[in-house]
Write an enzyme that holds these catalytic residues in place. Sequence first.
Site, short mmCIF file in Angstrom:
data_model
loop_
_atom_site.label_atom_id
_atom_site.label_comp_id
_atom_site.label_asym_id
_atom_site.label_seq_id
_atom_site.Cartn_x
_atom_site.Cartn_y
_atom_site.Cartn_z
CE1 TYR A 4 -5.83 8.34 8.40
CE2 TYR A 4 -3.73 8.48 7.26
CZ TYR A 4 -5.08 8.27 7.24
OH TYR A 4 -5.70 7.98 6.05
CD GLN A 41 -4.97 -0.94 10.55
OE1 GLN A 41 -3.99 -0.80 11.25
NE2 GLN A 41 -5.32 -0.05 9.65
CG ASP A 91 -9.43 2.41 5.11
OD1 ASP A 91 -8.83 1.37 5.47
OD2 ASP A 91 -9.30 3.49 5.71
CD GLU A 144 -2.55 8.22 3.49
OE1 GLU A 144 -2.77 9.43 3.23
OE2 GLU A 144 -3.33 7.51 4.14
C1 2M8 Z 1 -6.16 4.49 6.64
O1 2M8 Z 1 -7.25 4.12 7.48
C2 2M8 Z 1 -7.84 4.99 8.46
C3 2M8 Z 1 -8.84 4.15 9.25
O2 2M8 Z 1 -8.18 3.12 9.89
C4 2M8 Z 1 -8.55 6.20 7.90
O3 2M8 Z 1 -8.65 6.36 6.68
O4 2M8 Z 1 -9.02 6.99 8.70
C5 2M8 Z 1 -5.74 3.21 5.88
O5 2M8 Z 1 -4.87 3.53 4.82
C6 2M8 Z 1 -5.08 2.22 6.84
O6 2M8 Z 1 -4.57 1.12 6.14
C7 2M8 Z 1 -3.97 2.88 7.65
O7 2M8 Z 1 -3.52 1.97 8.62
C8 2M8 Z 1 -4.43 4.17 8.31
C9 2M8 Z 1 -3.30 4.96 8.93
O8 2M8 Z 1 -2.23 5.12 8.02
O9 2M8 Z 1 -5.07 5.03 7.36
#
Ligand code: 2M8
Length: 413
Positions: free
Chosen positions: A30, A102, A158, A382
């Site tokens: 991320y 969100q 998600d 996570e």
């Molecule tokens: C996860 O979501 C993202 C999309 O927004 C992904 O899977 O690509 C979820 O766990 C979300 O709650 C979280 O904010 C994000 C970043 O940690 O990852």
Amino acid sequence: MTMTDLDATAREILRGNDRGGYTIPTAGLYPFQWNWDSAFAAWGFSTFDPDRAWTELETLFSAQWDTGMVPHIVFHKEDDGYFPGPSVWGPGTTPASSGISQPPVAAILARKIHDSVGGTERLRALYPRMLAWHRWWRDWRCPEGVACVTHPWESGRDNCPDWDPGMANVDGSQVGTYTRRDTGHVDASMRPGKEDYDRYIAMVQFGRACGWDQKTILEDGPFLMADPAITFILIRANRDLAAIAETLGEDPTEPLAMAAEIEAALPSIWNDELQAYCARDARTGEFASAISSGAALGLLAGVENAAMEEKLAAMWDRVRYGIPSNDPAADSFDPRRYWRGPTWPVVNALIAIGLTSAGRSAEERRLRKETAELIRSGGFFEYFDPLDATPCGGDRFTWTAAIWLAWANREDA
Ligand code: 2M8
């Protein structure tokens, strides 16, 4: 590792994920700023660097749209390690961002940060922005009172089974080819499946095609489901915003009224069969088929219900570590697949805020100990398998480190 070592590691993780005014959730998986992750990061920073805590929230709100919406991802810098990136979302904003929001936890955590480290002028500058965001939720996501999401990513949870009824009606067959990047960073068995992703992308394509016009998305979009978690979060966030208003000498009437309106609509998401508040498809009326951690956030909003509490207690007792994201008794339970069963320190922390408000200190202590145990044994991952504590998903995760510092390792949290 001793507690002190873990504190130092948690601080290092926050510093290491700092990209200059904002933190990424974790390197690789991320690489941008995520909305609710940042609010938790701010809470973590507040334990050792209050100035940096406020900056985190300020950077997030600097990406607020004119409509009041605060996007779920802010793409401050290019990075092709994540899909879907800015060119797929394409709302044309500066900074570039996604087109959905969100969970609105910012006011809840801003109040906690202010209570513990001060910063009244920083809070004062954020107040109208938070109010505008809450109005956006009221105007564009609460068509019948409770809060709905227009994409599972908007819920933050998600691939939770909560969204299965709505997802079943989304056509993902026409999205074309694309390359996922998430499964290059973590094991595919811990992530949503291909059919889920096709549907997620179809929803993004719909939003983009209508220029992110909220009326079109609300009335004709492929997915609209009432979310118990955001509903409870928004009630609490509005009440906290009202308390902030009082601190600042502003009028608390409007946020209080927004909280009351949502609360009055709660009967529409009461699932008699499950004896719990529950996700519900706003298009078809269909309820999700299992109780999830969304219901456990009721206490955040001061919602106590004996029948539901009994179900939640049983759900908790079916695992060893923390509140599972999905009921282990349900067929859909999968202890390592993302939001279909694992326990998430970040959600446990929110549930704990609710437990504290309800004066349920023994349960709060149990949840804190179980969450701390996960982090102590597995690291700052996570999320975790709630049955055997296996760490899952991304490592050196910002919100897990923040939760450790602000809650899991504190007697006075
Ligand atoms: C996860 O979501 C993202 C999309 O927004 C992904 O899977 O690509 C979820 O766990 C979300 O709650 C979280 O904010 C994000 C970043 O940690 O990852």
